[in-house]
Design a protein around this motif. Structure first.
Motif, PDB file in Angstrom:
ATOM      1  N   ASP A   1     -73.406  21.327  61.991  1.00 18.41           N
ATOM      2  CA  ASP A   1     -74.440  20.315  61.735  1.00 18.41           C
ATOM      3  C   ASP A   1     -74.175  18.925  62.296  1.00 18.41           C
ATOM      4  O   ASP A   1     -74.886  17.995  61.963  1.00 18.41           O
ATOM      5  CB  ASP A   1     -74.708  20.148  60.217  1.00 18.41           C
ATOM      6  CG  ASP A   1     -75.008  21.473  59.561  1.00 18.41           C
ATOM      7  OD1 ASP A   1     -75.570  22.339  60.259  1.00 18.41           O
ATOM      8  OD2 ASP A   1     -74.680  21.653  58.387  1.00 18.41           O
ATOM      9  N   PHE A   2     -73.130  18.727  63.070  1.00 19.90           N
ATOM     10  CA  PHE A   2     -72.903  17.380  63.592  1.00 19.90           C
ATOM     11  C   PHE A   2     -72.807  17.370  65.116  1.00 19.90           C
ATOM     12  O   PHE A   2     -71.932  16.740  65.680  1.00 19.90           O
ATOM     13  CB  PHE A   2     -71.676  16.735  62.931  1.00 19.90           C
ATOM     14  CG  PHE A   2     -71.865  16.487  61.457  1.00 19.90           C
ATOM     15  CD1 PHE A   2     -72.650  15.430  61.021  1.00 19.90           C
ATOM     16  CD2 PHE A   2     -71.302  17.333  60.512  1.00 19.90           C
ATOM     17  CE1 PHE A   2     -72.854  15.207  59.652  1.00 19.90           C
ATOM     18  CE2 PHE A   2     -71.504  17.118  59.154  1.00 19.90           C
ATOM     19  CZ  PHE A   2     -72.284  16.062  58.726  1.00 19.90           C
ATOM     20  N   HIS A   3     -73.730  18.106  65.737  1.00 20.13           N
ATOM     21  CA  HIS A   3     -73.835  18.214  67.196  1.00 20.13           C
ATOM     22  C   HIS A   3     -72.510  18.011  67.924  1.00 20.13           C
ATOM     23  O   HIS A   3     -72.288  17.013  68.609  1.00 20.13           O
ATOM     24  CB  HIS A   3     -74.914  17.256  67.745  1.00 20.13           C
ATOM     25  CG  HIS A   3     -74.992  15.951  66.993  1.00 20.13           C
ATOM     26  ND1 HIS A   3     -74.191  14.891  67.283  1.00 20.13           N
ATOM     27  CD2 HIS A   3     -75.763  15.590  65.944  1.00 20.13           C
ATOM     28  CE1 HIS A   3     -74.459  13.924  66.429  1.00 20.13           C
ATOM     29  NE2 HIS A   3     -75.407  14.307  65.625  1.00 20.13           N
TER      30      HIS A   3
ATOM     31  N   TYR B   1     -68.097  10.524  57.810  1.00 17.53           N
ATOM     32  CA  TYR B   1     -67.398   9.936  58.956  1.00 17.53           C
ATOM     33  C   TYR B   1     -67.403  11.001  60.047  1.00 17.53           C
ATOM     34  O   TYR B   1     -67.128  12.175  59.764  1.00 17.53           O
ATOM     35  CB  TYR B   1     -65.945   9.601  58.608  1.00 17.53           C
ATOM     36  CG  TYR B   1     -65.800   8.495  57.578  1.00 17.53           C
ATOM     37  CD1 TYR B   1     -65.714   7.164  57.966  1.00 17.53           C
ATOM     38  CD2 TYR B   1     -65.738   8.790  56.210  1.00 17.53           C
ATOM     39  CE1 TYR B   1     -65.569   6.146  57.022  1.00 17.53           C
ATOM     40  CE2 TYR B   1     -65.599   7.791  55.266  1.00 17.53           C
ATOM     41  CZ  TYR B   1     -65.521   6.465  55.674  1.00 17.53           C
ATOM     42  OH  TYR B   1     -65.390   5.466  54.739  1.00 17.53           O
ATOM     43  N   LEU B   2     -67.703  10.613  61.292  1.00 16.92           N
ATOM     44  CA  LEU B   2     -67.688  11.595  62.371  1.00 16.92           C
ATOM     45  C   LEU B   2     -66.441  11.419  63.228  1.00 16.92           C
ATOM     46  O   LEU B   2     -66.046  10.296  63.548  1.00 16.92           O
ATOM     47  CB  LEU B   2     -68.926  11.461  63.256  1.00 16.92           C
ATOM     48  CG  LEU B   2     -70.266  11.819  62.622  1.00 16.92           C
ATOM     49  CD1 LEU B   2     -71.339  11.950  63.710  1.00 16.92           C
ATOM     50  CD2 LEU B   2     -70.190  13.108  61.812  1.00 16.92           C
TER      51      LEU B   2
ATOM     52  N   GLN C   1     -68.035   2.093  55.638  1.00 13.92           N
ATOM     53  CA  GLN C   1     -68.476   2.761  56.869  1.00 13.92           C
ATOM     54  C   GLN C   1     -69.005   1.767  57.912  1.00 13.92           C
ATOM     55  O   GLN C   1     -69.217   2.146  59.062  1.00 13.92           O
ATOM     56  CB  GLN C   1     -69.517   3.841  56.527  1.00 13.92           C
ATOM     57  CG  GLN C   1     -68.867   4.959  55.719  1.00 13.92           C
ATOM     58  CD  GLN C   1     -69.707   6.204  55.556  1.00 13.92           C
ATOM     59  OE1 GLN C   1     -70.915   6.160  55.718  1.00 13.92           O
ATOM     60  NE2 GLN C   1     -69.054   7.312  55.253  1.00 13.92           N
TER      61      GLN C   1
ATOM     62  N   GLN D   1     -68.162   5.970  63.977  1.00 11.30           N
ATOM     63  CA  GLN D   1     -69.376   6.795  63.971  1.00 11.30           C
ATOM     64  C   GLN D   1     -69.577   7.432  62.600  1.00 11.30           C
ATOM     65  O   GLN D   1     -68.639   8.037  62.049  1.00 11.30           O
ATOM     66  CB  GLN D   1     -69.232   7.899  65.041  1.00 11.30           C
ATOM     67  CG  GLN D   1     -70.484   8.051  65.892  1.00 11.30           C
ATOM     68  CD  GLN D   1     -70.297   9.117  66.951  1.00 11.30           C
ATOM     69  OE1 GLN D   1     -69.203   9.283  67.507  1.00 11.30           O
ATOM     70  NE2 GLN D   1     -71.351   9.846  67.233  1.00 11.30           N
ATOM     71  N   VAL D   2     -70.762   7.301  62.063  1.00 13.11           N
ATOM     72  CA  VAL D   2     -71.062   7.934  60.778  1.00 13.11           C
ATOM     73  C   VAL D   2     -72.429   8.598  60.861  1.00 13.11           C
ATOM     74  O   VAL D   2     -73.261   8.236  61.704  1.00 13.11           O
ATOM     75  CB  VAL D   2     -71.071   6.925  59.604  1.00 13.11           C
ATOM     76  CG1 VAL D   2     -69.687   6.374  59.341  1.00 13.11           C
ATOM     77  CG2 VAL D   2     -72.051   5.794  59.860  1.00 13.11           C
ATOM     78  N   GLU D   3     -72.647   9.592  60.012  1.00  9.99           N
ATOM     79  CA  GLU D   3     -73.962  10.226  59.933  1.00  9.99           C
ATOM     80  C   GLU D   3     -74.136  10.831  58.548  1.00  9.99           C
ATOM     81  O   GLU D   3     -73.242  11.528  58.055  1.00  9.99           O
ATOM     82  CB  GLU D   3     -74.080  11.321  61.002  1.00  9.99           C
ATOM     83  CG  GLU D   3     -75.504  11.841  61.145  1.00  9.99           C
ATOM     84  CD  GLU D   3     -75.609  12.918  62.220  1.00  9.99           C
ATOM     85  OE1 GLU D   3     -75.147  12.674  63.354  1.00  9.99           O
ATOM     86  OE2 GLU D   3     -76.143  13.997  61.899  1.00  9.99           O
ATOM     87  N   ALA D   4     -75.260  10.546  57.927  1.00  7.81           N
ATOM     88  CA  ALA D   4     -75.592  11.091  56.610  1.00  7.81           C
ATOM     89  C   ALA D   4     -74.455  10.918  55.606  1.00  7.81           C
ATOM     90  O   ALA D   4     -74.186  11.794  54.789  1.00  7.81           O
ATOM     91  CB  ALA D   4     -75.969  12.567  56.739  1.00  7.81           C
TER      92      ALA D   4
ATOM     93  N   GLY E   1     -67.795  16.359  60.726  1.00  5.63           N
ATOM     94  CA  GLY E   1     -68.120  15.394  59.677  1.00  5.63           C
ATOM     95  C   GLY E   1     -67.037  15.415  58.602  1.00  5.63           C
ATOM     96  O   GLY E   1     -66.581  16.482  58.205  1.00  5.63           O
TER      97      GLY E   1
END
Lengths: 95, 478
Positions: free
Chosen positions: B134-136, A88-89, A77, A82-85, B140
């Protein structure tokens, strides 16, 4: 089989390749050339020939069903835009 | 107009391998996002798929269990489409020469048996999961599921009602667990159904335009979605409209299907043989080995239960819902030759009822087959009545005792089966209750039951009821 300009545009769209009008014309000429070659080849009688699914005359190697990979998501990653928690976003997609 | 319903099912069974179909990443459920997505699964440049032998083996077992042809060589193909949870831009699947071709299963609908033909079953990899909440405003992506081995099982359009479709899906669900190739967990998505539904005027041959319903993750939803879709199609046709071929999504909350995409903008998947994978050759030896590793199949067991133990087709099908339950029955009846029916009744009644009530699986049953057989032996030789047996069963279940004989002795539950002893009890009761005797003799049948009750009471419930009945009847007619 003759290929039309619309076919070329449709194939480009399916493959997500952006193609200009000029490029489409040129691609049509190239692809039509390939189609002509195929047409020539189709004159050969292949009735008794087994279709080939691979250019190598070899057999698929199999692996044992064992887990050999460890968690490397942080490394992978590090190059993601872009990644979150841990996810992959990507831009929102809803069918 | 009379309409005929035509249904075919596509079932995706997640194979119970340890690792993925083309990589060595784990497929354990519920892991942290992307912690089980390796370089192959996320399609980093330069990686190559290597086929998992365990996945092929499970597909072979399935093919053998449904009496299908195992194709060798079998070929993997690329199915091309773009979606963020499919990192390669194509799914590795099979198109020509799927590993399993043809085959059939028999289903039980009410008391009717029907054969459903299968078209094919092919190996493929699963995609990842997209989370839209949950990912504005973004989506995800979790790729843990990407690359999990699936067997897609495609039936012929042989089903004619939602009940048949459910029976078929349940039969396959039971079969894949039976042969140990899929855990069948529908909540976790290990067993998913898509239904192809169309209708045609009864008596005609030509198939109507079909719609595919996706997202059916329970048997109840499968039934409801099909019923709903059939009604929708008939309404359209009877109003003079036409059906548009499309993919529809079942919405369980609203109990309706709605359009996902129509054929007009459907994908052209441009299948072609995957150059990264060579043809898979399956030797006769491998097939023989797989055959030997298969347990006795449910259909074979059902017919054996009917022939060998004299069970009804219904009882046989209940006992073969899972392999564990049928094994429990087999082990019990092995220790109790000739008592198939008694064993079946107890397992389907007392044992299953109690398990259901306490939310347990047969594997967790506190009463093992040996203990049950020990108890049933005392019913069949007349030592205890059915009522007493239930009391003994409760004691074993709750761990008060281990063995039926010990409990019967400890509680003094032994049934009185000695004719002379019962005759004495009956004589005493007849003397003590002259009024009932007179009532019975004047034609009041009810008085008889009251006298039986009195005998049971003085024996403290231990007299063999069948013997009490016949002795009482004999004495009253003397």
């Amino acid at each position: 089989m003759t290929l039309s300009l619309d076919d070329v545009k449709r194939i480009a769209n399916l493959a997500r390749i952006e193609i200009s009008e000029g490029d489409a014309q040129q691609t049509l000429a190239h692809l039509s050339g390939i189609f002509n070659l195929i047409e020539q080849m189709q004159a050969v009688d292949t009735e008794s020939v087994e279709p080939m699914s691979h250019s190598q005359d070899m057999v698929q190697r199999l692996r044992e069903d064992v887990v050999t990979e460890s968690d490397q998501h942080v490394l992978f990653q590090s190059i993601a835009p872009q990644v979150e928690a841990g996810f992959y976003l990507v831009p929102k997609v809803i069918e | 107009m009379q309409w005929e319903i035509v249904i075919g099912l596509e079932i995706h069974a997640q194979l119970s391998t340890r690792s993925k179909i083309f990589s060595g990443a784990s497929i354990a459920y519920g892991a942290r996002p992307n912690s089980q997505a390796c370089a192959v699964d996320i399609a980093l440049p330069g990686v190559l798929p290597v086929l998992n032998q365990g996945a092929v083996e499970r597909a072979i077992k399935f093919g053998l269990a449904i009496d299908a042809k195992i194709n060798s060589p079998s070929i993997f193909a690329r199915k091309n489409y773009f979606y963020p949870d499919l990192p390669k831009g194509y799914q590795i699947s099979q198109f020509e020469r799927p590993i399993v071709e043809g085959g059939h299963v028999s289903i039980q609908v009410g008391d009717r048996e029907k054969t459903i033909r299968l078209t094919r079953a092919h190996l493929e990899e699963d995609a990842g999961k997209s989370m839209h909440e949950d990912f504005h405003g973004m989506t995800g992506i979790d790729l843990n599921r990407a690359g999990t081995a699936l067997l897609e099982i495609v039936s012929e359009p042989d089903m004619r009602s939602s009940a048949e479709a459910v029976a078929y899906a349940k039969t396959l669900h039971s079969l894949v667990r039976w042969i140990g190739i899929c855990d069948g967990n529908m909540q976790e998505g290990s067993f998913r159904c898509d239904a192809n539904v169309s209708v045609r005027p009864l008596g005609t041959e030509k198939l109507g335009t079909r719609c595919e319903i996706k997202n059916l993750n329970s048997f109840r939803f499968l039934e409801r979605a099909i019923d709903h879709e059939v009604a929708r199609q008939i309404d359209i046709l009877e109003e003079g409209g036409r059906i548009i071929q499309q993919t529809r999504l079942y919405d369980a909350d609203r109990d309706e299907t709605r359009s996902m995409r129509s054929k007009e903008d459907a994908q052209d998947y441009r299948y072609f043989p995957d150059p990264d994978l060579l043809p898979v050759v399956i030797s006769g030896e491998w097939i023989e080995h797989a055959k030997k590793s298969l347990p006795e199949l449910p259909e074979d067991k059902r017919s054996r239960y009917v022939k060998q133990h004299g069970l009804s087709a219904y009882d046989a099908s209940v006992l073969t819902v899972t392999r564990e339950l049928s094994d429990y029955f087999d082990q019990t009846v092995e220790m109790l030759p000739g008592q198939g029916k008694l064993s079946a009744n107890w397992i389907m009644g007392e044992v299953s009822g109690r398990l259901n009530k306490e939310g347990l699986e047969i594997a967790q049953c506190p009463v093992n087959p040996e203990q049950l057989a020990g108890l049933l032996r005392r019913i069949s030789d007349g030592t205890v009545s059915g009522k007493m047996a239930r009391e003994v069963f409760d004691s074993i279940w709750s761990g008060e005792g281990n063995d039926a004989d010990a409990i019967i002795a400890a509680k003094g539950l032994k049934q009185i089966s000695d004719d002379s002893e019962i005759e004495k009890l009956v004589d005493d009761v007849l003397i003590a209750h002259p009024q009932q005797v007179a009532d019975y003799q004047s034609g009041k049948e009810k008085a008889f039951n009251s006298l039986v009750g009195q005998v049971m009471k003085v024996s403290k419930g231990k007299a063999n009821p069948a013997q009490v009945n016949s002795i009482l009847k004999r004495k009253l007619s003397e």
